[in-house]
Motif scaffolding. Structure first.
Motif, PDB file in Angstrom:
ATOM      1  N   UNK A 198      -6.179   6.109   0.648  1.00 46.67           N
ATOM      2  CA  UNK A 198      -7.094   6.484  -0.430  1.00 46.67           C
ATOM      3  C   UNK A 198      -6.373   6.457  -1.774  1.00 46.67           C
ATOM      4  N   UNK A 199      -5.159   6.966  -1.815  1.00 49.14           N
ATOM      5  CA  UNK A 199      -4.388   6.971  -3.060  1.00 49.14           C
ATOM      6  C   UNK A 199      -4.129   5.552  -3.550  1.00 49.14           C
ATOM      7  N   UNK A 200      -3.732   4.669  -2.636  1.00 49.48           N
ATOM      8  CA  UNK A 200      -3.446   3.284  -3.018  1.00 49.48           C
ATOM      9  C   UNK A 200      -4.712   2.583  -3.499  1.00 49.48           C
ATOM     10  N   UNK A 201      -5.817   2.782  -2.792  1.00 54.29           N
ATOM     11  CA  UNK A 201      -7.083   2.148  -3.181  1.00 54.29           C
ATOM     12  C   UNK A 201      -7.545   2.636  -4.549  1.00 54.29           C
ATOM     13  N   UNK A 202      -7.440   3.939  -4.779  1.00 53.20           N
ATOM     14  CA  UNK A 202      -7.887   4.506  -6.054  1.00 53.20           C
ATOM     15  C   UNK A 202      -7.033   3.998  -7.210  1.00 53.20           C
ATOM     16  N   UNK A 203      -5.732   3.869  -6.981  1.00 58.91           N
ATOM     17  CA  UNK A 203      -4.863   3.362  -8.046  1.00 58.91           C
ATOM     18  C   UNK A 203      -5.239   1.932  -8.408  1.00 58.91           C
ATOM     19  N   UNK A 204      -5.483   1.104  -7.412  1.00 53.55           N
ATOM     20  CA  UNK A 204      -5.907  -0.271  -7.695  1.00 53.55           C
ATOM     21  C   UNK A 204      -7.235  -0.285  -8.443  1.00 53.55           C
TER      22      UNK A 204
ATOM     23  N   UNK B 166       0.808  -1.212   0.000  1.00 53.02           N
ATOM     24  CA  UNK B 166       0.000   0.000   0.000  1.00 53.02           C
ATOM     25  C   UNK B 166       0.837   1.256   0.000  1.00 53.02           C
ATOM     26  N   UNK B 167       1.953   1.216   0.702  1.00 56.61           N
ATOM     27  CA  UNK B 167       2.808   2.399   0.785  1.00 56.61           C
ATOM     28  C   UNK B 167       3.419   2.736  -0.571  1.00 56.61           C
ATOM     29  N   UNK B 168       3.892   1.711  -1.293  1.00 49.33           N
ATOM     30  CA  UNK B 168       4.471   1.948  -2.616  1.00 49.33           C
ATOM     31  C   UNK B 168       3.399   2.435  -3.590  1.00 49.33           C
ATOM     32  N   UNK B 169       2.231   1.805  -3.558  1.00 52.52           N
ATOM     33  CA  UNK B 169       1.155   2.227  -4.457  1.00 52.52           C
ATOM     34  C   UNK B 169       0.752   3.672  -4.185  1.00 52.52           C
TER      35      UNK B 169
END
Length: 230
Positions: A116-122, A83-86
């Motif tokens: 939120x950023x990681x979730x949205x990217x996925x 999650x941190x990298x994403x």
């Protein structure tokens, strides 16, 4: 406003979506759905995108690193789809500007929130897969992650340096390392930490990172280098 955010997302990702509704759903945070009274939100696409991301990265590293063991491949994959990298990758392409979210979440710094950023990217990856197919989606994923994959593979940064250091100091020095966070800097959504590792009261290494854990790992790595066992 919504159309502007979708246009920006296409520009930032380099993907021209055939079905704009898929992209809109991928960028819709639950708080926006609640405030606007719509049923759209990115959680299902996030679920799909997580699986697609894992497949693309697994396929790439399996072929790129034939000399890596199964355990090394698993650690490498985990290190680049965390999650941190994403969140870091999403921030680099400024995906936060495109997310549709409720006013309350936005006012609390939601556009910079790592989860939120990681979730949205996925979710965007999931939407791209449905709209464009696997080949185009794989190109998009690797465009974002390949530099990190190569870096991690070369440096093996997934190694648990803290565990290695503790094993060494317990065996060779009869001492357990301790860690101290000596400084914190940066805004709340982009903190930087500096840690020092002590063995029997003596400093053996310092390290910095975007989380306390990363800073401690960096400090442990420096200590191992100093001890000649890195």
């Amino acid at each position: 406003m919504v159309d502007d955010r979708l246009d920006l997302a296409e520009s930032l990702t380099g993907i021209d979506f055939k079905n704009k509704d898929l992209l809109k759903t991928a960028l819709t945070h639950p708080s926006f759905s609640f405030e606007s009274g719509t049923l759209e939100m990115y959680e299902r696409l996030e679920f799909l995108g997580d699986a697609v991301l894992g497949l693309v990265v697994t396929d790439y590293i399996y072929k790129a690193y034939p000399h890596f063991s199964e355990g090394e491949l698993a650690k490498l994959r985990a290190s680049v789809i965390s999650g941190e990298v994403l969140a870091e990758v999403a921030a680099e392409v400024e995906l936060g500007k495109c997310i549709l979210m409720g006013k309350g979440v936005e006012q609390m710094g939601g556009r910079f929130r790592k989860s939120i950023l990681a979730d949205a990217l996925e979710a965007v990856i999931g939407a791209a897969y449905l709209d464009q197919g696997l080949e185009t989606t794989a190109r998009f994923v690797l465009q974002l992650l390949e530099p990190r994959i190569v870096q991690q593979a070369e440096t093996k940064q997934w190694t648990d340096f803290k565990s290695r250091l503790q094993e060494y100091t317990m065996q060779e020095m009869n001492a357990t390392p301790t860690y101290e966070i000596v400084s914190e800097s940066g805004p709340s959504h982009e903190r930087n930490f500096r840690a020092v590792v002590l063995v029997s009261g003596e400093s053996y290494g310092e390290g910095a990172g975007t989380s306390k854990k990363r800073a401690e790992q960096a400090a442990a790595r420096e200590a191992l280098k100093r001890l000649g066992v890195a």
